[in-house]
Every structure is written in C-alpha cells, then in structure tokens.
Write a protein that holds these residues in place. Structure first.
Motif, PDB file in Angstrom:
ATOM      1  N   GLY A  71       0.807  -1.214   0.000  1.00 58.10           N
ATOM      2  CA  GLY A  71       0.000   0.000   0.000  1.00 58.10           C
ATOM      3  C   GLY A  71       0.837   1.259   0.000  1.00 58.10           C
ATOM      4  N   GLU A  72       2.027   1.210  -0.591  1.00 53.64           N
ATOM      5  CA  GLU A  72       2.928   2.357  -0.667  1.00 53.64           C
ATOM      6  C   GLU A  72       3.112   2.782  -2.118  1.00 53.64           C
ATOM      7  OE1 GLU A  72       6.582   1.378   1.200  1.00 53.64           O
ATOM      8  OE2 GLU A  72       5.685   0.853   3.138  1.00 53.64           O
ATOM      9  N   PRO A  73       3.542   4.027  -2.371  1.00 52.77           N
ATOM     10  CA  PRO A  73       3.800   4.476  -3.748  1.00 52.77           C
ATOM     11  C   PRO A  73       4.946   3.688  -4.378  1.00 52.77           C
ATOM     12  CG  PRO A  73       3.635   6.340  -2.243  1.00 52.77           C
ATOM     13  CD  PRO A  73       3.724   5.112  -1.397  1.00 52.77           C
ATOM     14  N   SER A  74       4.786   3.293  -5.636  1.00 47.84           N
ATOM     15  CA  SER A  74       5.839   2.532  -6.318  1.00 47.84           C
ATOM     16  C   SER A  74       7.103   3.354  -6.498  1.00 47.84           C
ATOM     17  CB  SER A  74       5.338   2.040  -7.681  1.00 47.84           C
ATOM     18  OG  SER A  74       4.979   3.131  -8.504  1.00 47.84           O
ATOM     19  N   SER A  75       6.963   4.698  -6.523  1.00 43.30           N
ATOM     20  CA  SER A  75       8.134   5.561  -6.702  1.00 43.30           C
ATOM     21  C   SER A  75       9.107   5.423  -5.531  1.00 43.30           C
ATOM     22  CB  SER A  75       7.705   7.021  -6.852  1.00 43.30           C
ATOM     23  OG  SER A  75       6.978   7.445  -5.717  1.00 43.30           O
ATOM     24  N   GLU A  76       8.572   5.238  -4.319  1.00 43.57           N
ATOM     25  CA  GLU A  76       9.447   5.065  -3.156  1.00 43.57           C
ATOM     26  C   GLU A  76      10.103   3.695  -3.159  1.00 43.57           C
ATOM     27  OE1 GLU A  76       7.439   5.857   0.465  1.00 43.57           O
ATOM     28  OE2 GLU A  76       6.798   7.883  -0.114  1.00 43.57           O
ATOM     29  N   ILE A  77       9.390   2.704  -3.648  1.00 43.11           N
ATOM     30  CA  ILE A  77       9.910   1.333  -3.635  1.00 43.11           C
ATOM     31  C   ILE A  77      10.956   1.123  -4.722  1.00 43.11           C
ATOM     32  CG2 ILE A  77       9.289  -1.090  -3.971  1.00 43.11           C
ATOM     33  CD1 ILE A  77       6.605  -0.430  -2.661  1.00 43.11           C
ATOM     34  N   ILE A  78      10.680   1.636  -5.923  1.00 39.27           N
ATOM     35  CA  ILE A  78      11.625   1.391  -7.019  1.00 39.27           C
ATOM     36  C   ILE A  78      12.960   2.060  -6.756  1.00 39.27           C
ATOM     37  CG2 ILE A  78      11.061   3.383  -8.501  1.00 39.27           C
ATOM     38  CD1 ILE A  78      11.209   1.420 -10.876  1.00 39.27           C
ATOM     39  N   SER A  79      12.958   3.140  -5.977  1.00 44.02           N
ATOM     40  CA  SER A  79      14.214   3.800  -5.630  1.00 44.02           C
ATOM     41  C   SER A  79      15.072   2.916  -4.732  1.00 44.02           C
ATOM     42  CB  SER A  79      13.930   5.133  -4.921  1.00 44.02           C
ATOM     43  OG  SER A  79      13.240   6.011  -5.780  1.00 44.02           O
ATOM     44  N   GLN A  80      14.437   1.942  -4.084  1.00 45.25           N
ATOM     45  CA  GLN A  80      15.183   0.985  -3.263  1.00 45.25           C
ATOM     46  C   GLN A  80      15.596  -0.251  -4.056  1.00 45.25           C
ATOM     47  OE1 GLN A  80      13.319   0.401   0.759  1.00 45.25           O
ATOM     48  NE2 GLN A  80      11.740   1.738  -0.061  1.00 45.25           N
ATOM     49  N   ILE A  84      16.272  -0.159  -7.698  1.00 47.90           N
ATOM     50  CA  ILE A  84      17.185   0.170  -8.795  1.00 47.90           C
ATOM     51  C   ILE A  84      18.656   0.138  -8.368  1.00 47.90           C
ATOM     52  CG2 ILE A  84      17.950   2.071 -10.275  1.00 47.90           C
ATOM     53  CD1 ILE A  84      15.087   2.646 -10.932  1.00 47.90           C
ATOM     54  N   PRO A  85      19.025   0.609  -7.164  1.00 46.84           N
ATOM     55  CA  PRO A  85      20.441   0.519  -6.786  1.00 46.84           C
ATOM     56  C   PRO A  85      20.993  -0.896  -6.873  1.00 46.84           C
ATOM     57  CG  PRO A  85      19.279   1.951  -5.271  1.00 46.84           C
ATOM     58  CD  PRO A  85      18.230   1.329  -6.147  1.00 46.84           C
ATOM     59  N   LEU A 118      12.504   7.347  -9.820  1.00 46.81           N
ATOM     60  CA  LEU A 118      13.740   7.213  -9.040  1.00 46.81           C
ATOM     61  C   LEU A 118      13.920   8.401  -8.100  1.00 46.81           C
ATOM     62  CD1 LEU A 118      16.300   5.690  -8.394  1.00 46.81           C
ATOM     63  CD2 LEU A 118      17.422   6.831 -10.307  1.00 46.81           C
ATOM     64  N   ASN A 119      13.904   8.120  -6.824  1.00 48.01           N
ATOM     65  CA  ASN A 119      14.125   9.127  -5.795  1.00 48.01           C
ATOM     66  C   ASN A 119      15.590   9.052  -5.361  1.00 48.01           C
ATOM     67  OD1 ASN A 119      14.311  10.508  -3.270  1.00 48.01           O
ATOM     68  ND2 ASN A 119      12.084  10.347  -3.066  1.00 48.01           N
ATOM     69  N   GLN A 123      20.379   6.825   0.535  1.00 45.42           N
ATOM     70  CA  GLN A 123      20.245   6.158   1.823  1.00 45.42           C
ATOM     71  C   GLN A 123      20.445   4.647   1.701  1.00 45.42           C
ATOM     72  OE1 GLN A 123      16.404   7.311   3.309  1.00 45.42           O
ATOM     73  NE2 GLN A 123      16.932   9.484   3.437  1.00 45.42           N
ATOM     74  N   SER A 124      20.131   4.087   0.518  1.00 41.87           N
ATOM     75  CA  SER A 124      20.252   2.636   0.306  1.00 41.87           C
ATOM     76  C   SER A 124      21.704   2.203   0.147  1.00 41.87           C
ATOM     77  CB  SER A 124      19.451   2.218  -0.935  1.00 41.87           C
ATOM     78  OG  SER A 124      18.092   2.546  -0.796  1.00 41.87           O
ATOM     79  N   PHE A 125      22.565   3.131  -0.310  1.00 48.12           N
ATOM     80  CA  PHE A 125      23.938   2.756  -0.650  1.00 48.12           C
ATOM     81  C   PHE A 125      24.830   2.784   0.594  1.00 48.12           C
ATOM     82  CE2 PHE A 125      26.045   1.748  -4.549  1.00 48.12           C
ATOM     83  CZ  PHE A 125      27.395   1.870  -4.265  1.00 48.12           C
ATOM     84  N   THR A 126      24.758   1.705   1.363  1.00 50.63           N
ATOM     85  CA  THR A 126      25.556   1.563   2.574  1.00 50.63           C
ATOM     86  C   THR A 126      26.576   0.440   2.397  1.00 50.63           C
ATOM     87  OG1 THR A 126      23.978  -0.023   3.496  1.00 50.63           O
ATOM     88  CG2 THR A 126      23.588   2.325   3.957  1.00 50.63           C
ATOM     89  N   TRP A 127      27.439   0.286   3.392  1.00 43.26           N
ATOM     90  CA  TRP A 127      28.435  -0.788   3.286  1.00 43.26           C
ATOM     91  C   TRP A 127      27.755  -2.152   3.324  1.00 43.26           C
ATOM     92  CZ3 TRP A 127      29.103  -4.604   6.895  1.00 43.26           C
ATOM     93  CH2 TRP A 127      28.577  -4.403   8.174  1.00 43.26           C
TER      94      TRP A 127
END
Length: 442
Positions: free
Chosen positions: A204-213, A215-216, A345-346, A352-356
């Motif tokens: 139930g969330e926007p796809s724009s927020e999910i796809i940004s997680q 695509i990386p 893509l946000n 924020q997703s690009f962590t060690w």
C-alpha cells in the motif's frame, strides 16, 4: 564485390571526415537532433510544451536518446558502469531532482508514467515479443540442462544473501526483497519496475518510493557482473578443461541460436503485434483477478511461455508480436529509462540505500551465483566458465542491455540466446516469488 567494398570505404571515409555532421543519435543526424532539443527547451521555457502523451513523449524520447547516446560513448562508463542504460536513468533523475527540468514537464511525465500506463505498454510488448521470438527448440533443449543450473544458482544466491543479511544486521527479509530479487529480476523495465508495482500493491505504498530501493541493487549488480565476467573469462584461459571458449555444452550438440529470421516490415503486422501484446497483458490481469497473490506480469510471462511451447499461437501472430517488440524496443527503450529516472527514481532514497551492508550483499550475490553456477553447471555437463557467465552473472545483470555488456566483457556474445532465456525465465520466477515473499517477509 570490389565496387561495393570501395563504396563502403568511401562512405566510412566520408563519415570520419565529416565527423560532427555524420554523427547520429537514434537515426537522426546530430545537427538536426540539436535543433529538436533546442525546440524542446524553448517550448519548456515559454511554458508551451503540450500536456498529456505528446508533451511527455517529446521530453522522454528526446532526452532519453540523448542521455543513452552519451552513456554509450563515455570511455569508462560504457565499459564498466552500465553504459547508456544506467547513465540515462541517473542523468534523468538528476535533472528532475535538482530542478534542471522544470516542474511542469516533470509533472507531465509523472502523470504519463503513473496514471496512463506507459510502462505497462512497454513491458507488454517486451515480454510477448521476446518470448515468442525465441526458437521453440531452444526452450525445450536448454530446459534439460541450462534452466536447472540457472534456477539452482539463483536459489543459492537468494539464501546466501539472506543469511549474510542476518549476520551483518540487515535482516533476512529486507536483504532478499531489496537486494537479491531486484538483482535477479532481469533488469529494470521488465524486472524492477513490475517488482516495485508488486511490492506497492502488497504494502500500500507508492511505487516511486519502492523502485528507488530496487534500482540501486539492479544497477550496482550489473556493474559487478560486468567486471566479474571479464575476470572469469581471463582466468578461464588458464583452465582449458573448464573453458568452452563460447560453447556452453561439452557434447558436440548443434549450435542453439535465437530465431534470426528476417521479418519484412509490415505496418499491418505492427498493428496486429500491438493487439497480441495487449491481449496477453489483459489475460495476465484476468488471472491476477482470481489469484491476486501472483502478479499480472508473472501470469503474463507464464501464459506466453506455455503458448510458445505448445504452439498455440500461429507463426503469423508470433511474427507480428516480434516485429512490434522490435519497434518498441528500438524506439522507446531510452524513453522508458528516462521515464524511470524522472518519475520513479528518488535520489534521496537511493543515497540512503547505498551503505556498506548493501555493497557486501551485492558482492555476496555475485560471488555465490558465480561459484554455484560453475559447480552445478559442471555436474550438468556444461563448461563451468560459460555456465558461470550465462547461468550465473547474466542473471545478475540488467536484462538485455546488461546481457550484452556482460557477454561483451567476457567475449562470448554467441551465448546471448542462453543469457536472454535465463533472464526471461528467471525474471518470471522472481516476479512470482516476489509477489509471495513480500507478503511473508515484509
């Protein structure tokens, strides 16, 4: 023959001589393309860009092709960072995020992508034409050896990513859903995009927020796969017993290739191909109505595969679907990538997703799928080097473009049929698995 050779040399010499004037972007000479870009910029500045489909396509096609061309010609980027596909996505996201592209055109594109089904249109053509365009013998023969190797390798990679995720505090579910599955989904257009919509529907969330997680993982995984393929190919030279030098099976089997029959351009067939693609997509939606746990895209892939294997679809309609697929792929792929960058893509979420932990998990996926595919491939009678590249690394690439990059790095372009098949079938399994796991692990 000599005359033709001389003419080709003259044409090539003229191109080199003319330089700027002979450069083409998607079939348009560079000077004329720049004029079109100038017209677009003026229209945007004067707030006279048409709304709806016309304005959105003007932005997406012109900017998408430009970014795609630039990415494919940047020395390091084209070889190691995903080329035009990755550059197009991130360049589009940058001009949108930082206001280089004004809010008006951005809103037009967002509406076109999210509310008018632009991506559905593209994906329907992609899935239908690509599967119906494969030789039936390829599906039947390769299923005996190649497909089990690919699936076992993918399963091992998924489990290992999940376990490593637990060890480094990232969590099993999050590691599998947002790293492992998008890396193995078969790219962005037919992978991350439908996967994001599956997740969005379940959460139930926007796809724009999910796809940004998602695509990386897809983009970074593609980069790692390209580098790994080049290394494996070089190391494989020292182990001739395990190296098929482009031949995937040890037996002297007939070369299995994709159906490369020349299709004569026919505008009527293009229209028929559109109808065939739309019908399969709607059929997938109907099945999804009765079994909502499985996404419409996943049903669509399964239905097209069954129709191909059972020869339910006459050759004429297969040709129509393939022709329409080529039209859409050739002319709209950069536009779709641009649309993803602008509308979906946000960059803040991406950063924020690009962590060690993310880097460790991506490396885990690449290393695991390579080792397992090489070992299991040997057990199934495949050359380990070729198995690692096709059944392994190509299933961590960004679909068709990623396959080309991976195989080019390994100098094994003759294996493109297996790479494509692994992406298509593996991608279908990932979509089905994703629609189930998102309800269990999220």
């Amino acid at each position: 023959m000599i005359q033709k050779l001389d003419n080709s040399k003259v044409i090539q010499a003229n191109k080199e001589k003319n330089g700027f004037w002979s450069t083409e972007i998607s079939g348009v000479s560079l000077p004329f393309y720049l004029i079109m870009i100038a017209i677009l910029i003026i229209a945007i500045k004067l707030d006279r860009l048409p709304g709806g489909i016309l304005g959105a396509l003007a932005v997406l096609v012109l900017l998408g092709n430009l970014f795609y061309y630039i990415g494919n010609h940047l020395p390091i980027f084209k070889s190691y960072l995903g080329g035009g596909a990755v550059f197009c996505i991130f360049a589009s996201a940058i001009i949108s995020t930082f206001g280089i592209l004004p809010s008006g055109p951005v809103e037009t594109v967002v509406t076109f992508v999210n509310d008018m089904g632009f991506l559905d249109f593209y994906i329907a053509a992609l899935i239908t034409g690509s599967i119906l365009g494969m030789k039936r013998d390829l599906l039947m023969k390769a299923s005996i050896r190649f497909i089990p190797v690919a699936f076992i390798s993918m399963a091992a990679s998924l489990l290992m990513v999940g376990l490593v995720g637990i060890l480094i505090g990232h969590g099993f579910g999050k590691s599998v859903l947002y790293v492992s599955l998008p890396m193995m989904a078969g790219g962005i257009g037919a992978g991350s995009v439908p996967l994001s919509e599956i997740y969005a529907s379940a959460l139930g969330e926007p796809s724009s927020e999910i796809i940004s997680q998602l695509i990386p993982a897809s983009a970074f995984g593609n980069i790692l796969a390209i580098i790994a393929a080049a290394l494996i190919a070089k190391i494989g030279v020292s182990f001739p017993k395990y190296n098929g030098h482009g031949a995937i099976m040890k037996e002297n089997t007939e070369e299995i290739k994709e159906d490369e029959r020349e299709l004569k351009l026919d505008v009527v067939k293009l229209g028929v191909g559109l109808l065939v693609s739309i019908s399969f997509f709607i059929l997938g939606s109907i099945f999804n109505y009765f079994v909502p746990q499985v996404a419409a895209y996943a049903f669509m892939v399964i239905i097209v595969l069954i129709c191909k294997i059972t020869k339910v679809v006459p050759q004429y309609y297969e040709d129509c679907a393939v022709m329409f697929n080529k039209l859409i792929m050739k002319n709209l792929t950069p536009a779709v990538l641009c649309a993803i960058g602008i509308a979906l893509l946000n960059l803040n979420v991406l950063a924020q997703s690009f962590t060690w932990q993310f880097v460790v998990l991506c490396l885990t996926s690449i290393i695991t799928i390579s080792i397992v595919s090489g070992f299991v491939g040997k057990l199934f009678g495949l050359y380990p080097v070729e198995s690692m590249i096709t059944a392994g690394l190509c299933n961590n690439s960004m679909g068709g473009t990623g396959n080309v990059a991976v195989l080019s790095a390994a100098d094994r372009m003759e294996l493109i049929a297996f790479a494509q098949m692994g992406n298509r079938l593996g991608g279908a399994v990932v979509l089905i698995l994703g629609s189930i796991l998102i309800r269990v692990l999220a």
